[in-house]
Write a protein that holds these residues in place. Structure first.
Motif, PDB file in Angstrom:
ATOM      1  N   SER A  17       6.000  -3.411  -7.879  1.00 18.21           N
ATOM      2  CA  SER A  17       7.514  -3.333  -8.441  1.00 18.21           C
ATOM      3  C   SER A  17       8.408  -4.530  -7.698  1.00 18.21           C
ATOM      4  O   SER A  17       9.468  -4.926  -8.093  1.00 18.21           O
ATOM      5  CB  SER A  17       8.024  -2.139  -7.649  1.00 18.21           C
ATOM      6  OG  SER A  17       8.222  -1.980  -6.436  1.00 18.21           O
ATOM      7  N   TYR A 157      -0.065  -6.149  12.536  1.00 17.19           N
ATOM      8  CA  TYR A 157      -0.434  -6.776  11.158  1.00 17.19           C
ATOM      9  C   TYR A 157      -1.428  -7.802  10.867  1.00 17.19           C
ATOM     10  O   TYR A 157      -2.351  -7.888  10.225  1.00 17.19           O
ATOM     11  CB  TYR A 157       1.099  -7.415  10.651  1.00 17.19           C
ATOM     12  CG  TYR A 157       1.023  -8.002   9.553  1.00 17.19           C
ATOM     13  CD1 TYR A 157       1.312  -7.496   8.313  1.00 17.19           C
ATOM     14  CD2 TYR A 157       0.705  -9.389   9.274  1.00 17.19           C
ATOM     15  CE1 TYR A 157       1.081  -8.080   7.090  1.00 17.19           C
ATOM     16  CE2 TYR A 157       0.989 -10.089   8.245  1.00 17.19           C
ATOM     17  CZ  TYR A 157       0.973  -9.483   7.109  1.00 17.19           C
ATOM     18  OH  TYR A 157       1.063 -10.037   5.818  1.00 17.19           O
ATOM     19  N   THR A 192       9.705 -13.925  -0.647  1.00 20.10           N
ATOM     20  CA  THR A 192       9.997 -12.402  -1.429  1.00 20.10           C
ATOM     21  C   THR A 192      10.950 -11.640  -0.426  1.00 20.10           C
ATOM     22  O   THR A 192      11.519 -12.269   0.355  1.00 20.10           O
ATOM     23  CB  THR A 192       8.622 -11.471  -1.428  1.00 20.10           C
ATOM     24  OG1 THR A 192       8.216 -11.173   0.134  1.00 20.10           O
ATOM     25  CG2 THR A 192       7.473 -12.247  -2.019  1.00 20.10           C
ATOM     26  N   ARG A 197      12.831  -6.758   4.581  1.00 22.48           N
ATOM     27  CA  ARG A 197      12.903  -5.455   4.533  1.00 22.48           C
ATOM     28  C   ARG A 197      12.012  -4.938   5.802  1.00 22.48           C
ATOM     29  O   ARG A 197      12.353  -3.815   6.172  1.00 22.48           O
ATOM     30  CB  ARG A 197      11.637  -5.130   3.477  1.00 22.48           C
ATOM     31  CG  ARG A 197      12.776  -4.693   2.223  1.00 22.48           C
ATOM     32  CD  ARG A 197      11.593  -4.023   1.108  1.00 22.48           C
ATOM     33  NE  ARG A 197      10.816  -5.041   0.416  1.00 22.48           N
ATOM     34  CZ  ARG A 197      11.340  -6.068  -0.634  1.00 22.48           C
ATOM     35  NH1 ARG A 197      12.730  -6.072  -0.510  1.00 22.48           N
ATOM     36  NH2 ARG A 197      10.560  -6.949  -0.947  1.00 22.48           N
ATOM     37  N   ASP A 268       3.195 -12.568   8.838  1.00 24.46           N
ATOM     38  CA  ASP A 268       3.693 -13.175   7.368  1.00 24.46           C
ATOM     39  C   ASP A 268       2.696 -12.621   6.457  1.00 24.46           C
ATOM     40  O   ASP A 268       1.821 -13.276   5.944  1.00 24.46           O
ATOM     41  CB  ASP A 268       3.618 -14.744   7.477  1.00 24.46           C
ATOM     42  CG  ASP A 268       2.457 -15.104   8.475  1.00 24.46           C
ATOM     43  OD1 ASP A 268       1.436 -15.778   7.950  1.00 24.46           O
ATOM     44  OD2 ASP A 268       2.468 -14.715   9.567  1.00 24.46           O
TER      45      ASP A 268
HETATM   46  N1  LIG Z   1       5.825 -12.540   1.512  1.00 21.50           N
HETATM   47  C1  LIG Z   1       4.696 -13.105   2.496  1.00 21.50           C
HETATM   48  O1  LIG Z   1       5.398 -14.094   3.220  1.00 21.50           O
HETATM   49  C2  LIG Z   1       3.451 -12.566   2.538  1.00 21.50           C
HETATM   50  C3  LIG Z   1       2.561 -13.590   3.151  1.00 21.50           C
HETATM   51  C4  LIG Z   1       1.233 -13.342   3.231  1.00 21.50           C
HETATM   52  C5  LIG Z   1       0.737 -12.059   2.695  1.00 21.50           C
HETATM   53  N2  LIG Z   1       1.377 -11.146   2.348  1.00 21.50           N
HETATM   54  C6  LIG Z   1       1.223 -10.285   1.770  1.00 21.50           C
HETATM   55  O2  LIG Z   1       1.336  -9.999   0.385  1.00 21.50           O
HETATM   56  C7  LIG Z   1       1.420  -8.452   0.028  1.00 21.50           C
HETATM   57  C8  LIG Z   1       2.936  -8.487  -0.884  1.00 21.50           C
HETATM   58  O3  LIG Z   1       3.868  -8.803   0.089  1.00 21.50           O
HETATM   59  P1  LIG Z   1       5.246  -9.005  -0.608  1.00 21.50           P
HETATM   60  O4  LIG Z   1       6.026 -10.366   0.257  1.00 21.50           O
HETATM   61  O5  LIG Z   1       5.255  -9.330  -1.953  1.00 21.50           O
HETATM   62  O6  LIG Z   1       5.922  -7.755  -0.203  1.00 21.50           O
HETATM   63  P2  LIG Z   1       7.191  -7.017  -0.727  1.00 21.50           P
HETATM   64  O7  LIG Z   1       8.043  -7.951  -1.479  1.00 21.50           O
HETATM   65  O8  LIG Z   1       8.105  -6.238   0.362  1.00 21.50           O
HETATM   66  O9  LIG Z   1       6.582  -5.924  -1.946  1.00 21.50           O
HETATM   67  C9  LIG Z   1       5.831  -4.908  -1.429  1.00 21.50           C
HETATM   68  C10 LIG Z   1       5.370  -4.113  -2.516  1.00 21.50           C
HETATM   69  O10 LIG Z   1       4.510  -2.953  -1.893  1.00 21.50           O
HETATM   70  C11 LIG Z   1       5.133  -1.456  -2.208  1.00 21.50           C
HETATM   71  N3  LIG Z   1       4.881  -0.568  -1.000  1.00 21.50           N
HETATM   72  C12 LIG Z   1       5.249  -1.002   0.139  1.00 21.50           C
HETATM   73  N4  LIG Z   1       4.994   0.291   0.949  1.00 21.50           N
HETATM   74  C13 LIG Z   1       4.195   0.842   0.068  1.00 21.50           C
HETATM   75  C14 LIG Z   1       3.493   2.374   0.141  1.00 21.50           C
HETATM   76  N5  LIG Z   1       3.595   2.800   1.208  1.00 21.50           N
HETATM   77  N6  LIG Z   1       2.824   2.875  -0.828  1.00 21.50           N
HETATM   78  C15 LIG Z   1       2.816   2.197  -2.071  1.00 21.50           C
HETATM   79  N7  LIG Z   1       3.529   0.945  -2.375  1.00 21.50           N
HETATM   80  C16 LIG Z   1       4.132   0.300  -1.399  1.00 21.50           C
HETATM   81  C17 LIG Z   1       6.683  -2.057  -2.497  1.00 21.50           C
HETATM   82  O11 LIG Z   1       7.177  -0.905  -3.532  1.00 21.50           O
HETATM   83  P3  LIG Z   1       7.948   0.403  -2.788  1.00 21.50           P
HETATM   84  O12 LIG Z   1       8.783   0.076  -1.509  1.00 21.50           O
HETATM   85  O13 LIG Z   1       8.600   1.008  -3.920  1.00 21.50           O
HETATM   86  O14 LIG Z   1       6.820   1.297  -2.496  1.00 21.50           O
HETATM   87  C18 LIG Z   1       6.499  -3.265  -3.253  1.00 21.50           C
HETATM   88  O15 LIG Z   1       6.208  -3.131  -4.558  1.00 21.50           O
HETATM   89  C19 LIG Z   1       1.523  -7.705   1.398  1.00 21.50           C
HETATM   90  O16 LIG Z   1       0.260  -7.179   1.561  1.00 21.50           O
HETATM   91  C20 LIG Z   1       1.862  -8.645   2.494  1.00 21.50           C
HETATM   92  O17 LIG Z   1       1.390  -8.308   3.568  1.00 21.50           O
HETATM   93  C21 LIG Z   1       3.105 -11.577   2.287  1.00 21.50           C
END
Ligand SMILES: NC(=O)c1ccc[n+]([C@@H]2O[C@H](COP(=O)([O-])OP(=O)(O)OC[C@H]3O[C@@H](n4cnc5c(N)ncnc54)[C@H](OP(=O)(O)O)[C@@H]3O)[C@@H](O)[C@H]2O)c1
Length: 268
Positions: A17, A157, A192, A197, A268
């Motif tokens: 989402s 994490y 993002t 959050r 991150d």
């Molecule tokens: N952004 C960064 O800098 C970064 C860097 C490295 C790796 N990552 C990894 O990339 C992935 C996505 O990150 P993002 O930055 O896109 O995160 P984000 O923008 O916070 O989005 C997280 C998504 O996961 C869903 N979610 C959260 N908790 C959940 C749960 N308990 N059950 C089901 N869905 C859940 C959220 O929707 P709902 O709240 O509606 O459930 C949302 O759709 C993560 O695994 C993160 O660790 C991110």
């Protein structure tokens, strides 16, 4: 390495989402894939599904599920083992915490492990059975550069992401001869709403360190087509990871302490 198009056409994306998951959904829908979108917020999922169906005309299913719970995982496992088959699973949903380990509630730490580790294990397991039987399919597990060995103080994490990368590489090796691919996608800082959050102040992170979600997804899908086991988007982070992989751990612990303080900041 070939850059041949993937044959599969239906993808299930967790955390679809927002952020990187939403970028996967938009990119795959534009490329002609049917989708199954998973997250907790049903309203947001349905709005995205309606928008993508309207724009591209493909079938988009939604499953509102909390993947840190047993019931949430079971609902998605049920879809992964049902028809019509899912040929690409993107395990993307993940969270980090902004509280030092010793001060955080153990229930929050356990919830992180259930989402970042246990849900990835369960959904990968559910998806691989039918994929191996059909002799094709792919799993992308979204990990992080934080999993490459910087032992961040207080961070469950980074440990969870080290598990995701190691797990994906090892399972990937075992299923590759059966026609199925498993790849860890390890982005660095990506713009993002994720850090906001989690309550993590990123105001001092230099602009050049930030990646765009679309670039992370593009490079991830390109690396999957090439058959890579681990994808690290952008040359900046490729260089950083090469350094992390070869630097002595004692040095990394020192850097980590200096840059993040004794109690540390989540990932991150
Ligand atoms: N952004 C960064 O800098 C970064 C860097 C490295 C790796 N990552 C990894 O990339 C992935 C996505 O990150 P993002 O930055 O896109 O995160 P984000 O923008 O916070 O989005 C997280 C998504 O996961 C869903 N979610 C959260 N908790 C959940 C749960 N308990 N059950 C089901 N869905 C859940 C959220 O929707 P709902 O709240 O509606 O459930 C949302 O759709 C993560 O695994 C993160 O660790 C991110």
């Amino acid at each position: 390495m070939t850059d041949a198009p993937l044959s599969p056409r239906r993808a299930l994306i967790t955390g679809a989402s927002l952020g990187i998951g939403e970028a996967f959904a938009r990119r795959l829908a534009a490329d002609g894939w049917d989708l199954v979108l998973v997250a907790r917020d049903a309203g947001r999922l349905d709005a995205l599904a309606a928008e993508l169906t309207g724009r591209h005309g493909h079938r988009v299913e939604t499953i509102a599920a909390d993947l840190s719970t047993d019931d949430g995982c079971a609902a998605v496992e049920g879809r992964l083992t049902a028809d019509p088959p899912v040929e690409l699973l993107v395990n993307n949903a993940g969270i980090s915490l902004n509280t030092p380990f010793v001060r955080s509630a153990v229930a929050d730490e356990a919830r992180l492990v259930r989402l970042n580790v246990l849900a990835v294990l369960r959904l990968t397991h559910a998806a691989l059975g039918p994929m191996v039987e059909r002799g094709h399919g792919a799993v992308i597990n979204v990990s992080s550069v934080a999993g490459f060995g910087v032992p961040m103080p207080g961070s469950t994490y980074s440990a969870s992401k080290a598990w995701v990368t190691n797990f994906s590489e090892s399972i990937g090796q075992s299923v590759a001869p059966l026609g199925v691919r498993v790849m860890a996608l390890c982005p660095g800082y990506t713009r993002t709403g994720y850090h906001e959050r989690a309550g993590i102040d990123m105001s001092r992170t230099p602009a050049w360190m930030w990646l765009r979600t679309d670039d992370v997804v593009d490079e991830g899908l390109r690396d999957l087509r090439k058959g890579k086991a681990v994808s690290v988007p952008s040359w900046k982070y490729k260089l950083a990871v090469a350094g992390l992989r070869h630097a002595p751990r004692r040095l990394l612990r020192g850097v980590s302490r200096d840059t993040r303080g004794r109690v540390g900041r989540a990932g991150d």
